[in-house]
Write an enzyme that holds these catalytic residues in place. Structure first.
Site, PDB file in Angstrom:
ATOM      1  N   HIS A   7       0.860  -1.225  -0.278  1.00  0.00           N
ATOM      2  CA  HIS A   7       0.212  -0.241  -0.395  1.00  0.00           C
ATOM      3  C   HIS A   7       0.690   1.326   0.115  1.00  0.00           C
ATOM      4  O   HIS A   7       2.227   1.355   0.050  1.00  0.00           O
ATOM      5  CB  HIS A   7      -0.448   0.227   1.218  1.00  0.00           C
ATOM      6  CG  HIS A   7      -1.819  -1.241   1.892  1.00  0.00           C
ATOM      7  ND1 HIS A   7      -3.335  -1.099   0.919  1.00  0.00           N
ATOM      8  CD2 HIS A   7      -1.779  -2.485   1.871  1.00  0.00           C
ATOM      9  CE1 HIS A   7      -3.954  -2.064   1.476  1.00  0.00           C
ATOM     10  NE2 HIS A   7      -2.709  -2.877   2.077  1.00  0.00           N
ATOM     11  N   GLU A  23       2.482  -1.168   4.581  1.00  0.00           N
ATOM     12  CA  GLU A  23       1.775   0.481   4.035  1.00  0.00           C
ATOM     13  C   GLU A  23       3.657   1.245   3.926  1.00  0.00           C
ATOM     14  O   GLU A  23       4.579   1.472   4.775  1.00  0.00           O
ATOM     15  CB  GLU A  23       1.106   1.562   5.101  1.00  0.00           C
ATOM     16  CG  GLU A  23      -0.073   0.795   5.318  1.00  0.00           C
ATOM     17  CD  GLU A  23      -1.482   1.536   4.147  1.00  0.00           C
ATOM     18  OE1 GLU A  23      -0.564   2.165   3.585  1.00  0.00           O
ATOM     19  OE2 GLU A  23      -2.593   1.104   4.719  1.00  0.00           O
ATOM     20  N   HIS A  69      -2.384  -2.706  -3.518  1.00  0.00           N
ATOM     21  CA  HIS A  69      -3.423  -2.649  -3.165  1.00  0.00           C
ATOM     22  C   HIS A  69      -4.692  -2.111  -4.319  1.00  0.00           C
ATOM     23  O   HIS A  69      -5.720  -3.130  -3.861  1.00  0.00           O
ATOM     24  CB  HIS A  69      -3.930  -1.243  -2.219  1.00  0.00           C
ATOM     25  CG  HIS A  69      -5.321  -1.500  -1.582  1.00  0.00           C
ATOM     26  ND1 HIS A  69      -5.886  -0.455  -0.306  1.00  0.00           N
ATOM     27  CD2 HIS A  69      -6.364  -2.642  -1.191  1.00  0.00           C
ATOM     28  CE1 HIS A  69      -6.763  -0.690   0.582  1.00  0.00           C
ATOM     29  NE2 HIS A  69      -6.595  -1.668  -0.428  1.00  0.00           N
ATOM     30  N   ASP A 101      -3.541   2.815  -4.699  1.00  0.00           N
ATOM     31  CA  ASP A 101      -2.442   2.750  -4.410  1.00  0.00           C
ATOM     32  C   ASP A 101      -1.487   1.533  -4.736  1.00  0.00           C
ATOM     33  O   ASP A 101      -2.244   0.435  -4.263  1.00  0.00           O
ATOM     34  CB  ASP A 101      -2.332   2.829  -2.223  1.00  0.00           C
ATOM     35  CG  ASP A 101      -3.237   2.202  -2.001  1.00  0.00           C
ATOM     36  OD1 ASP A 101      -4.101   1.569  -2.520  1.00  0.00           O
ATOM     37  OD2 ASP A 101      -2.850   1.364  -0.801  1.00  0.00           O
TER      38      ASP A 101
HETATM   39 ZN   LIG Z   1      -3.447   0.463   0.474  1.00  0.00          ZN
END
Ligand SMILES: [Zn+2]
Length: 187
Positions: free
Chosen positions: A35, A117, A156, A166
């Site tokens: 992400h 992330e 993602h 993303d």
């Molecule tokens: Zn995401």
């Protein structure tokens, strides 16, 4: 960085436990989702992502925060621009990063995935330090969970294409996959 498969926590990185997780229905870990996030969007090093994943985002500080502060989300890991890695949820648990999602016909990717992330935006290149940390972390996770081969690492946007973009075109998949295979060869 070391990974403890008995607890699902990495050592040698920051721990910032989030309450936003639950049990994996089948205990399976067979997908890695990459992400991108920054809070506010396009601002880095603010500490707000960490607050967001712990339900402490100050809704009154920014119009964007007001829109998302009530969401209950998390990821297993967050990699900042300087490469610092923070873990929020044990890999054994089901973090809340993918939302409504589908990988190869199978829905609810949170059930069987890990979420990483990267601090960033869809358009701005991610940093060298982030690629380095991401590669090291991915290798550790692949050692613990051999199902996470390169075909089971996705973005993602790949599993929620109607809703998410993303980590965006800024993320260099060739660089990441090449780094993973190179470092594997050196073992
Ligand atoms: Zn995401």
């Amino acid at each position: 960085m070391q990974f403890d498969p008995s607890t699902g926590w990495c050592h040698g990185i920051r721990h910032c436990p989030s309450p936003n997780f639950n049990a994996r229905p089948q205990g399976e870990i067979s997908l890695l989702v990459i992400h991108g996030i920054s809070l506010p969007p396009g601002q880095f090093g603010t500490g707000k992502v960490q607050q967001f994943f712990r339900n402490g985002l100050p809704a009154d500080e920014h119009p964007y925060f007001a829109a998302i502060a009530a969401l209950r989300v998390s990821a297993h890991f967050f990699i900042e621009r300087d490469g610092a890695v923070t873990q929020f949820v044990s890999c054994l648990e089901r973090a809340w990063h993918a939302g409504q999602s589908c990988f190869e016909g199978r829905e609810n990717c949170n059930d069987f995935s890990l979420g990483i992330e990267l601090e960033g935006t869809d358009e701005l290149p991610y940093s060298d330090a982030q690629y380095a940390s991401l590669t090291t972390l991915t290798r550790l996770l692949q050692q613990a969970y051999p199902a996470l081969d390169v075909r089971r690492i996705c973005g993602h946007a790949d599993i929620a294409p109607q809703r998410k973009t993303d980590p965006g075109p800024a993320f260099d998949w060739t660089r990441y996959r090449t780094a993973l295979s190179d470092s594997g060869d050196m073992q």
